[in-house]
Design an enzyme around this catalytic site. Structure first.
Site, PDB file in Angstrom:
ATOM      1  N   LYS A   1     -15.755  -7.201   3.135  1.00 38.57           N
ATOM      2  CA  LYS A   1     -14.811  -7.442   4.241  1.00 38.57           C
ATOM      3  C   LYS A   1     -15.277  -6.674   5.464  1.00 38.57           C
ATOM      4  O   LYS A   1     -14.721  -5.637   5.799  1.00 38.57           O
ATOM      5  CB  LYS A   1     -13.407  -6.932   3.865  1.00 38.57           C
ATOM      6  CG  LYS A   1     -12.779  -7.506   2.626  1.00 38.57           C
ATOM      7  CD  LYS A   1     -11.398  -6.861   2.430  1.00 38.57           C
ATOM      8  CE  LYS A   1     -10.801  -7.131   1.076  1.00 38.57           C
ATOM      9  NZ  LYS A   1      -9.634  -6.281   0.776  1.00 38.57           N
TER      10      LYS A   1
ATOM     11  N   SER B   1      -3.341  -7.543   2.805  1.00 41.10           N
ATOM     12  CA  SER B   1      -3.640  -7.495   4.238  1.00 41.10           C
ATOM     13  C   SER B   1      -4.039  -8.886   4.740  1.00 41.10           C
ATOM     14  O   SER B   1      -3.711  -9.271   5.866  1.00 41.10           O
ATOM     15  CB  SER B   1      -4.784  -6.509   4.503  1.00 41.10           C
ATOM     16  OG  SER B   1      -4.425  -5.228   4.057  1.00 41.10           O
TER      17      SER B   1
ATOM     18  N   ARG C   1      -1.941  -6.038  -8.633  1.00 47.67           N
ATOM     19  CA  ARG C   1      -0.907  -7.030  -8.389  1.00 47.67           C
ATOM     20  C   ARG C   1      -0.846  -8.078  -9.489  1.00 47.67           C
ATOM     21  O   ARG C   1       0.201  -8.432  -9.958  1.00 47.67           O
ATOM     22  CB  ARG C   1      -1.141  -7.731  -7.043  1.00 47.67           C
ATOM     23  CG  ARG C   1      -0.762  -6.880  -5.864  1.00 47.67           C
ATOM     24  CD  ARG C   1      -1.353  -7.405  -4.600  1.00 47.67           C
ATOM     25  NE  ARG C   1      -2.793  -7.472  -4.708  1.00 47.67           N
ATOM     26  CZ  ARG C   1      -3.609  -7.671  -3.705  1.00 47.67           C
ATOM     27  NH1 ARG C   1      -3.139  -7.880  -2.503  1.00 47.67           N
ATOM     28  NH2 ARG C   1      -4.907  -7.690  -3.888  1.00 47.67           N
TER      29      ARG C   1
ATOM     30  N   HIS D   1       0.848  -1.214   0.000  1.00 45.29           N
ATOM     31  CA  HIS D   1       0.000   0.000   0.000  1.00 45.29           C
ATOM     32  C   HIS D   1       0.876   1.256   0.000  1.00 45.29           C
ATOM     33  O   HIS D   1       0.647   2.188  -0.756  1.00 45.29           O
ATOM     34  CB  HIS D   1      -0.871   0.058   1.267  1.00 45.29           C
ATOM     35  CG  HIS D   1      -1.933  -0.988   1.364  1.00 45.29           C
ATOM     36  ND1 HIS D   1      -2.156  -1.713   2.515  1.00 45.29           N
ATOM     37  CD2 HIS D   1      -2.857  -1.421   0.476  1.00 45.29           C
ATOM     38  CE1 HIS D   1      -3.163  -2.544   2.331  1.00 45.29           C
ATOM     39  NE2 HIS D   1      -3.609  -2.396   1.102  1.00 45.29           N
TER      40      HIS D   1
HETATM   41  O1  PNS Z   1      -8.514  -2.455   0.057  1.00 46.20           O
HETATM   42  P1  PNS Z   1      -9.807  -2.894  -0.598  1.00 46.20           P
HETATM   43  O2  PNS Z   1     -10.633  -3.701   0.382  1.00 46.20           O
HETATM   44  O3  PNS Z   1      -9.593  -3.622  -1.887  1.00 46.20           O
HETATM   45  O4  PNS Z   1     -10.590  -1.535  -0.942  1.00 46.20           O
HETATM   46  C1  PNS Z   1     -11.840  -1.577  -1.581  1.00 46.20           C
HETATM   47  C2  PNS Z   1     -12.571  -0.226  -1.411  1.00 46.20           C
HETATM   48  C3  PNS Z   1     -12.766   0.091   0.068  1.00 46.20           C
HETATM   49  C4  PNS Z   1     -11.750   0.866  -2.082  1.00 46.20           C
HETATM   50  C5  PNS Z   1     -13.938  -0.353  -2.139  1.00 46.20           C
HETATM   51  O5  PNS Z   1     -14.672  -1.395  -1.572  1.00 46.20           O
HETATM   52  C6  PNS Z   1     -14.724   0.952  -2.093  1.00 46.20           C
HETATM   53  O6  PNS Z   1     -14.513   1.812  -2.931  1.00 46.20           O
HETATM   54  N1  PNS Z   1     -15.652   1.065  -1.097  1.00 46.20           N
HETATM   55  C7  PNS Z   1     -16.474   2.260  -0.937  1.00 46.20           C
HETATM   56  C8  PNS Z   1     -17.884   2.037  -1.479  1.00 46.20           C
HETATM   57  C9  PNS Z   1     -17.883   2.218  -2.985  1.00 46.20           C
HETATM   58  O7  PNS Z   1     -17.777   3.317  -3.491  1.00 46.20           O
HETATM   59  N2  PNS Z   1     -17.948   1.088  -3.728  1.00 46.20           N
HETATM   60  C10 PNS Z   1     -17.836   1.119  -5.173  1.00 46.20           C
HETATM   61  C11 PNS Z   1     -19.130   1.097  -5.861  1.00 46.20           C
HETATM   62  S1  PNS Z   1     -20.021  -0.390  -5.589  1.00 46.20           S
END
Ligand code: PNS
Length: 165
Positions: free
Chosen positions: A41, A129, A91, A17
């Protein structure tokens, strides 16, 4: 001024990150790292405030990076902070399908908001993570996977959580 967002669940932050955030900070005038909720998650090891604190500690030597948290949509948050782009790390091919879906959804919700992908460094290709939590729970050494400034707290929490199960 061009602002980008680096969003994630960061549960917990990894060296992968930090690498993506620092590279994004070279491409944009300002980067806002935002701790968000991933719908898939929900059972987190660290509270959102703890994750913000761990990120701030890991990024203390950067000048154009801020850390925040938000519980709504990313596309909505982009408007709130005046960001033109989201920067995500890729990745492997396995990340691509999910990230592509997110990028298209965000584009639909906020057409002026672009998604920029940076390829992860080769040494971080395996890192996530979940890998950090799994290796630590089974007694492995995660010190090379997480920022040095955070390692004591992260290891302590993962071990405490394992004991409470
Ligand atoms: O580190 P991650 O878990 O891959 O991050 C994912 C994250 C938190 C960036 C993604 O789930 C997100 O953007 N969540 C906020 C809600 C949202 O805008 N979702 C996208 C449209 S469904």
């Amino acid at each position: 001024m061009k602002t980008a967002i680096c969003p994630g669940s960061f549960d917990p932050v990894t060296r992968g990150h930090i690498d993506i955030i620092k590279r994004a900070a070279k491409l944009f005038d300002k980067v806002v790292v935002v701790v968000m909720m991933n719908f898939n998650k929900r059972d987190s090891y660290f509270t959102a405030s703890e994750r913000v604190e761990l990120l701030k500690r890991s990024l203390k030597d950067t000048t154009n990076v801020e850390v925040d948290m938000y519980s709504g949509l990313l596309a909505e948050y982009a408007d709130k902070v005046g960001a033109c782009a989201v920067v995500k790390g890729l990745r492997a091919v396995s990340d691509f399908e999910y990230e592509f879906q997110m990028a298209l959804t965000n584009q639909k919700l906020n057409p002026d908001f672009e998604t920029v992908f940076l390829t992860a460094k080769a040494e971080h290709m395996f890192l996530s993570s979940s890998v950090v939590k799994q290796v630590c729970e089974f007694g492995g050494d995660i010190s090379e996977f997480i920022p040095e400034e955070t390692s004591e707290d992260i290891i302590k929490r993962i071990k405490e959580r394992k004991q409470s199960l």
